[in-house]
Write an enzyme that holds these catalytic residues in place. Structure first.
Site, PDB file in Angstrom:
ATOM      1  N   GLU A 120      57.376  77.718  42.675  1.00  0.00           N
ATOM      2  CA  GLU A 120      58.127  76.672  43.367  1.00  0.00           C
ATOM      3  C   GLU A 120      57.384  76.365  44.653  1.00  0.00           C
ATOM      4  O   GLU A 120      56.838  77.257  45.291  1.00  0.00           O
ATOM      5  CB  GLU A 120      59.548  77.126  43.723  1.00  0.00           C
ATOM      6  CG  GLU A 120      60.459  77.353  42.547  1.00  0.00           C
ATOM      7  CD  GLU A 120      60.397  78.776  42.013  1.00  0.00           C
ATOM      8  OE1 GLU A 120      60.946  79.005  40.922  1.00  0.00           O
ATOM      9  OE2 GLU A 120      59.801  79.651  42.670  1.00  0.00           O
ATOM     10  N   TYR A 132      47.559  73.175  43.883  1.00  0.00           N
ATOM     11  CA  TYR A 132      47.911  73.677  42.555  1.00  0.00           C
ATOM     12  C   TYR A 132      47.605  72.656  41.460  1.00  0.00           C
ATOM     13  O   TYR A 132      47.193  73.028  40.359  1.00  0.00           O
ATOM     14  CB  TYR A 132      49.379  74.106  42.517  1.00  0.00           C
ATOM     15  CG  TYR A 132      49.629  75.351  43.330  1.00  0.00           C
ATOM     16  CD1 TYR A 132      49.079  76.574  42.949  1.00  0.00           C
ATOM     17  CD2 TYR A 132      50.398  75.319  44.482  1.00  0.00           C
ATOM     18  CE1 TYR A 132      49.287  77.723  43.693  1.00  0.00           C
ATOM     19  CE2 TYR A 132      50.622  76.471  45.234  1.00  0.00           C
ATOM     20  CZ  TYR A 132      50.059  77.663  44.826  1.00  0.00           C
ATOM     21  OH  TYR A 132      50.268  78.805  45.561  1.00  0.00           O
TER      22      TYR A 132
END
Length: 160
Positions: A120, A132
């Site tokens: 998260e 990411y």
């Protein structure tokens, strides 16, 4: 679903003198110092210590000149690995250390039976989302009001 955020990024310089090691409880003060300097709502000492007590958690350090430069805390689940937190000391950011930590994790994945990596990230943390996404993480969902300040979290997944 298509989702993307684009930002300008600074050039990075790679630090040569780096290594990795598994963290121990003796590293908690240095980890906590980095945690408090990086995050607006840092983990408490107790929450960090709980990571050392959990047999499914792993705390990996990246060292620079024999000093802790950052850390990655993961949690092994049945078929996936959950990245709980990744942080690099502010003075060493933008030098490729976060990338080296994630590369190290990907190389060590054969030790796990993971089919995916989940994490998260705050919806406002555009640089982390971009970081990411460069690895192929994809947005799979949003958790509304996930953080203590009621900020939403993006759930990202990398299939292995």
């Amino acid at each position: 679903m298509s989702w993307g955020i684009f930002t300008k990024t600074k050039l990075t310089t790679r630090l040569i003198n780096t290594s990795f090691k598994e963290a121990t409880r003796q590293d908690i003060d240095e980890i906590l110092t980095i945690e408090q300097s990086v995050f607006a709502t840092p983990w408490s000492r107790q929450k960090l210590l709980d990571s050392f007590s959990n047999p499914n958690a792993h705390v990996q350090l990246i060292m620079h000149n024999e000093q802790i430069a950052g850390y990655l805390i993961t949690l092994n689940s049945i078929d996936f690995l959950d990245i709980l937190t990744l942080a690099i000391a502010p003075q060493l950011q933008r030098q490729g250390l976060g990338k080296r930590l994630l590369d190290d994790l990907l190389q060590r994945l054969e030790l796990h039976n993971a089919q995916a990596i989940l994490l998260e990230v705050r919806i406002s943390n555009v640089s982390a989302i971009n970081f990411y996404q460069q690895y192929g993480f994809e947005l799979i969902d949003t958790r509304e009001k996930y953080y203590s300040n009621l900020e939403d979290a993006k759930i990202l997944r990398l299939l292995i």
